[in-house]
Design an enzyme around this catalytic site. Sequence first.
Site, PDB file in Angstrom:
ATOM      1  N   ASN A  11       0.871  -1.169   0.000  1.00 51.84           N
ATOM      2  CA  ASN A  11       0.000   0.000   0.000  1.00 51.84           C
ATOM      3  C   ASN A  11       0.910   1.223   0.000  1.00 51.84           C
ATOM      4  O   ASN A  11       1.430   1.622   1.045  1.00 51.84           O
ATOM      5  CB  ASN A  11      -0.891  -0.053   1.250  1.00 51.84           C
ATOM      6  CG  ASN A  11      -1.869   1.103   1.317  1.00 51.84           C
ATOM      7  OD1 ASN A  11      -1.784   2.038   0.511  1.00 51.84           O
ATOM      8  ND2 ASN A  11      -2.770   1.063   2.265  1.00 51.84           N
ATOM      9  N   ARG A  93      -2.425  -2.003  -3.557  1.00 48.30           N
ATOM     10  CA  ARG A  93      -3.647  -1.241  -3.336  1.00 48.30           C
ATOM     11  C   ARG A  93      -3.617  -0.047  -4.281  1.00 48.30           C
ATOM     12  O   ARG A  93      -2.649   0.712  -4.305  1.00 48.30           O
ATOM     13  CB  ARG A  93      -3.721  -0.748  -1.901  1.00 48.30           C
ATOM     14  CG  ARG A  93      -4.923   0.113  -1.693  1.00 48.30           C
ATOM     15  CD  ARG A  93      -5.043   0.554  -0.264  1.00 48.30           C
ATOM     16  NE  ARG A  93      -6.304   1.257  -0.091  1.00 48.30           N
ATOM     17  CZ  ARG A  93      -6.415   2.424   0.543  1.00 48.30           C
ATOM     18  NH1 ARG A  93      -5.359   2.997   1.066  1.00 48.30           N
ATOM     19  NH2 ARG A  93      -7.581   2.999   0.647  1.00 48.30           N
ATOM     20  N   HIS A 182     -12.992   2.675  -0.190  1.00 48.51           N
ATOM     21  CA  HIS A 182     -12.979   1.615   0.833  1.00 48.51           C
ATOM     22  C   HIS A 182     -13.583   0.323   0.276  1.00 48.51           C
ATOM     23  O   HIS A 182     -14.108  -0.507   1.033  1.00 48.51           O
ATOM     24  CB  HIS A 182     -13.796   1.998   2.086  1.00 48.51           C
ATOM     25  CG  HIS A 182     -13.223   3.113   2.902  1.00 48.51           C
ATOM     26  ND1 HIS A 182     -14.006   4.036   3.546  1.00 48.51           N
ATOM     27  CD2 HIS A 182     -11.951   3.461   3.183  1.00 48.51           C
ATOM     28  CE1 HIS A 182     -13.247   4.891   4.201  1.00 48.51           C
ATOM     29  NE2 HIS A 182     -11.974   4.574   3.983  1.00 48.51           N
ATOM     30  N   ARG A 243     -12.550  15.069   7.731  1.00 54.24           N
ATOM     31  CA  ARG A 243     -13.313  15.466   6.531  1.00 54.24           C
ATOM     32  C   ARG A 243     -14.764  15.734   6.887  1.00 54.24           C
ATOM     33  O   ARG A 243     -15.349  15.036   7.711  1.00 54.24           O
ATOM     34  CB  ARG A 243     -13.258  14.353   5.477  1.00 54.24           C
ATOM     35  CG  ARG A 243     -11.916  14.204   4.837  1.00 54.24           C
ATOM     36  CD  ARG A 243     -11.882  13.007   3.899  1.00 54.24           C
ATOM     37  NE  ARG A 243     -10.784  12.131   4.228  1.00 54.24           N
ATOM     38  CZ  ARG A 243     -10.713  10.837   3.932  1.00 54.24           C
ATOM     39  NH1 ARG A 243     -11.687  10.254   3.269  1.00 54.24           N
ATOM     40  NH2 ARG A 243      -9.663  10.121   4.281  1.00 54.24           N
ATOM     41  N   GLU A 386      -8.292  -5.429   4.841  1.00 55.23           N
ATOM     42  CA  GLU A 386      -8.123  -5.045   3.440  1.00 55.23           C
ATOM     43  C   GLU A 386      -6.939  -5.760   2.809  1.00 55.23           C
ATOM     44  O   GLU A 386      -6.968  -6.117   1.635  1.00 55.23           O
ATOM     45  CB  GLU A 386      -7.965  -3.523   3.341  1.00 55.23           C
ATOM     46  CG  GLU A 386      -9.263  -2.814   3.705  1.00 55.23           C
ATOM     47  CD  GLU A 386      -9.123  -1.323   3.927  1.00 55.23           C
ATOM     48  OE1 GLU A 386      -9.270  -0.588   2.958  1.00 55.23           O
ATOM     49  OE2 GLU A 386      -8.868  -0.905   5.073  1.00 55.23           O
TER      50      GLU A 386
END
Length: 407
Positions: A11, A93, A182, A243, A386
């Site tokens: 990643n 990823r 996601h 956010r 993940e």
Amino acid sequence: MSGATRVLVLNSGSSSVKYQLIDMADGARLASGLVERIGERQGRIKHEPTGHPQRERYEAFPDHTAALGAVADELAEDGLGLDSPRLAAIGHRAVHGGTRFTEPTLVTDEVVEQLRELIPLAPLHNPANITGIEVARKLRPDLPQVAVFDTAFHAGMPEYAARYAIDKATADAHQVRRYGFHGTSHQYVSRRTAQLLGASPEAVNVIVLHLGNGASASAVAGGRCVDTSMGLTPLEGLVMGTRSGDLDPAVVLHLHRVGGMSVDEIDALLNRRSGMLGLCGDNDMREIGRRMDEGDHDARLAFDIYVHRLRKYIGAYYAVLGRVDAVVFTAGVGENDPAVREAALTGMDSLGIEVDPVRNAVRGGSPRLISTDSSRVKVAVVPTDEELEIAQQTFAVVRRSSASEQP
Ligand code: AMP
């Protein structure tokens, strides 16, 4: 490829690389680690071979080539080097696949080129992903490399969920639509939830709440995503750590015209100084919980705004799905914060949702039900993974492509 069952998952961010080496023969994690502060005067690599003490080194990693070189050295020290014949592939990823990449994809020169064309859609993430892919291809040019996209699981959303209600030609000219993010987490968690319910993914409808520092909800019907809360970028939807989530788009125009803020300033405000941090000065739910216990008003209000938004999405996705078999919580907040889970679902008995307070309070690292036995809709906590999902998808691509090469 026989005997080659290991997948290295990478990643690659702009200043960090996270990695895990997973053996797909049994799903065992052989090593994991993190290189941080790439490009700074002093960086750090943390490497943890499973079952052995963690190692940590501080040194400069001027670029991703140096960082991945250090990862390769650490793995080699444990006899898990990139030259091992047991390594089947590297899975990357990749954040944004646009409309071009809707499946995990074997990396070729052409794929790298197409990823470059997608940079305008994810200027913060895709360049680092591409760099990671390019460096890894140089390290092992003969090894299959697979890109697994954060957007892919959402690519099959119906067009009425994916389109914004703006002028169609303008939207199409600039690839403006809802992509969702996601995706590997929503896919993994919805499938794992079906397993927990003893059903096949095709048989269940699930609302997945991925609540981490970034947060998103998705409605998954029979294993397919039919709506998700993030949009063109990961800014839309739920209130997150830093956010804002959903806003009247005119807020942006107002801040520009009346507030005199530049587009970059508004971008930084909404992505980095909003959400829980903007509302109360903290983005870690543990700290917010502690402050609420002390009677802190700002922390309480931030929590209430967070929960209110979450409940709106749960209600919306309930209506979108029609029949809901499970609501499932995952990621840092979802897996660890019983207060958020309780507040999100309290008073929904008439929708068939009943959380058992004792089950909800139990901490644990494995998938579990927290609803009452009589709850028509099951409520679950399912830790996301993940990396495992990326490794599984990567391995499946490699197996398919080597099978198709057989004479
Ligand atoms: P993630 O992005 O999935 O790694 O989630 C990170 C966030 O999870 C942190 O910013 C915290 O807000 C939250 N978190 C982690 N552990 C806990 C905990 N024990 N209780 C509440 N929130 C937690």
